[in-house]
Write an enzyme that holds these catalytic residues in place. Sequence first.
Site, mmCIF file in Angstrom:
data_model
loop_
_atom_site.group_PDB
_atom_site.id
_atom_site.type_symbol
_atom_site.label_atom_id
_atom_site.label_comp_id
_atom_site.label_asym_id
_atom_site.label_seq_id
_atom_site.Cartn_x
_atom_site.Cartn_y
_atom_site.Cartn_z
ATOM 1 C CB THR A 17 31.288 46.471 33.315
ATOM 2 O OG1 THR A 17 30.038 46.789 32.719
ATOM 3 C CG2 THR A 17 31.045 45.864 34.680
ATOM 4 C CE LYS A 44 27.077 45.883 34.348
ATOM 5 N NZ LYS A 44 26.072 45.773 33.311
ATOM 6 C CE LYS A 72 34.434 42.984 31.989
ATOM 7 N NZ LYS A 72 33.590 44.189 32.015
HETATM 8 N N1 LIG Z 1 27.722 43.342 25.595
HETATM 9 C C1 LIG Z 1 26.849 43.565 26.581
HETATM 10 O O1 LIG Z 1 25.701 43.053 26.571
HETATM 11 C C2 LIG Z 1 27.232 44.475 27.737
HETATM 12 C C3 LIG Z 1 26.229 44.919 28.607
HETATM 13 C C4 LIG Z 1 26.569 45.785 29.642
HETATM 14 C C5 LIG Z 1 27.892 46.136 29.832
HETATM 15 N N2 LIG Z 1 28.857 45.672 28.983
HETATM 16 C C6 LIG Z 1 30.259 46.098 29.221
HETATM 17 O O2 LIG Z 1 30.595 47.066 28.234
HETATM 18 C C7 LIG Z 1 31.980 46.950 27.920
HETATM 19 C C8 LIG Z 1 32.140 46.736 26.423
HETATM 20 O O3 LIG Z 1 31.416 45.570 26.037
HETATM 21 P P1 LIG Z 1 31.172 45.206 24.493
HETATM 22 O O4 LIG Z 1 30.167 44.110 24.500
HETATM 23 O O5 LIG Z 1 30.924 46.428 23.701
HETATM 24 O O6 LIG Z 1 32.604 44.601 24.124
HETATM 25 P P2 LIG Z 1 33.302 44.442 22.686
HETATM 26 O O7 LIG Z 1 32.283 44.324 21.600
HETATM 27 O O8 LIG Z 1 34.313 43.351 22.840
HETATM 28 O O9 LIG Z 1 34.051 45.836 22.490
HETATM 29 C C9 LIG Z 1 35.167 46.188 23.266
HETATM 30 C C10 LIG Z 1 35.766 47.455 22.701
HETATM 31 O O10 LIG Z 1 36.919 47.809 23.473
HETATM 32 C C11 LIG Z 1 38.036 47.959 22.606
HETATM 33 N N3 LIG Z 1 39.258 47.608 23.346
HETATM 34 C C12 LIG Z 1 39.436 46.515 24.125
HETATM 35 N N4 LIG Z 1 40.675 46.532 24.641
HETATM 36 C C13 LIG Z 1 41.270 47.657 24.202
HETATM 37 C C14 LIG Z 1 42.537 48.241 24.405
HETATM 38 N N5 LIG Z 1 43.458 47.662 25.211
HETATM 39 N N6 LIG Z 1 42.819 49.392 23.778
HETATM 40 C C15 LIG Z 1 41.903 49.988 22.999
HETATM 41 N N7 LIG Z 1 40.666 49.492 22.766
HETATM 42 C C16 LIG Z 1 40.367 48.338 23.359
HETATM 43 C C17 LIG Z 1 37.752 47.045 21.449
HETATM 44 O O11 LIG Z 1 38.544 47.391 20.317
HETATM 45 P P3 LIG Z 1 38.698 46.368 19.073
HETATM 46 O O12 LIG Z 1 37.520 46.645 18.186
HETATM 47 O O13 LIG Z 1 39.992 46.732 18.450
HETATM 48 O O14 LIG Z 1 38.702 44.974 19.644
HETATM 49 C C18 LIG Z 1 36.261 47.306 21.264
HETATM 50 O O15 LIG Z 1 36.047 48.543 20.614
HETATM 51 C C19 LIG Z 1 32.523 45.798 28.783
HETATM 52 O O16 LIG Z 1 33.096 46.322 29.949
HETATM 53 C C20 LIG Z 1 31.276 44.987 29.110
HETATM 54 O O17 LIG Z 1 31.411 44.262 30.313
HETATM 55 C C21 LIG Z 1 28.558 44.857 27.929
#
Ligand SMILES: NC(=O)c1ccc[n+]([C@@H]2O[C@H](COP(=O)([O-])OP(=O)(O)OC[C@H]3O[C@@H](n4cnc5c(N)ncnc54)[C@H](OP(=O)(O)O)[C@@H]3O)[C@@H](O)[C@H]2O)c1
Length: 296
Positions: free
Chosen positions: A104, A179, A247
Amino acid sequence: MSQPDPANTPVAFLGLGVMGGPMAGHIAAAGYPVTVYNRTAAKADAWVEKHGGHRAPTPAAAAREAAVVFSCVGNDDDLRAITLGDDGAFAAMGADTIFVDNTTASADVARDLAAAAGERGFHFLDAPVSGGQAGAENGQLTVMVGGDSAPFERARPVIDCYARAVTLMGPTGAGQLTKMVNQISIAGLVQGLAEALNFAVRAGLDADLVLDVISKGAAQSWQMENRGRTMVRDEFEFGFAVDWMRKDLGICLAEANRNGSLLPVSALVDQFYASVQARGGNRWDTSSLMRLLTMP
Ligand SMILES: NC(=O)c1ccc[n+]([C@@H]2O[C@H](COP(=O)([O-])OP(=O)(O)OC[C@H]3O[C@@H](n4cnc5c(N)ncnc54)[C@H](OP(=O)(O)O)[C@@H]3O)[C@@H](O)[C@H]2O)c1
């Protein structure tokens, strides 16, 4: 249109977080050879142990042989880092391949990356998702896509692996804009639900019974069905984190400044979420707006 043979369609997945990990798992389960990259390598090792495939040390190494590259990282800066940064995927993408971003993020970064992809001879689709952790784990996400229809049709069978609905919304950025509409719809609704349930408790009603009854009428919502009971029980250590919602609302408010739409309630709710963060609620579910009312 003939379906691609999964076994002959190498896929890369960058970012194995709460969302990306299970999404990549569904693609592997459908028979696509998947190479994964994760900043924290231990997560990628655990993923390979569970799902097979390979771990690459950098986004570029993961993308090099792939026909379709997926990403699901945190925000605009993270996305720029894994695409255009040192060892970023874009330098390694082959001609006519497709980059599908599930983060997102802003419509601006989608437009920038689509232009950079075009200059390099491959395609970019912005493809944020809705449906949360449960949707990712069950392969039941809703995917809203921006970009050109030809690469969309080619990537679609792979996206289908983790989705129950995949829709091309328009040109580059239209997925992210859709979104934003989703998040704007949720923000005010959650605050309304919090106010309603706090009122029910203070009025001395049986809040569970209230939810049973009014969720069958015009007040029904996904938030009411899936969060109402936990809100009443003051349970927030799960779900969609307040940090992510802030965010997302920041992205919505910036876009609204550009297109002239008014978001007075969303702006206010964003400030309420800042108060939740100030109480240490960064990782609490977005339904924790309730706490500002129950523990003012
Ligand atoms: N969680 C939800 O319910 C949900 C629902 C819809 C949409 N989203 C969206 O989906 C996206 C991911 O969410 P998530 O819940 O999966 O988050 P998350 O569990 O925090 O995972 C984030 C991922 O991004 C990686 N990352 C972050 N910064 C990075 C960088 N600078 N370089 C390389 N890798 C990086 C992290 O690596 P590390 O493992 O090393 O930290 C991790 O693999 C976000 O944009 C969020 O808004 C989330």
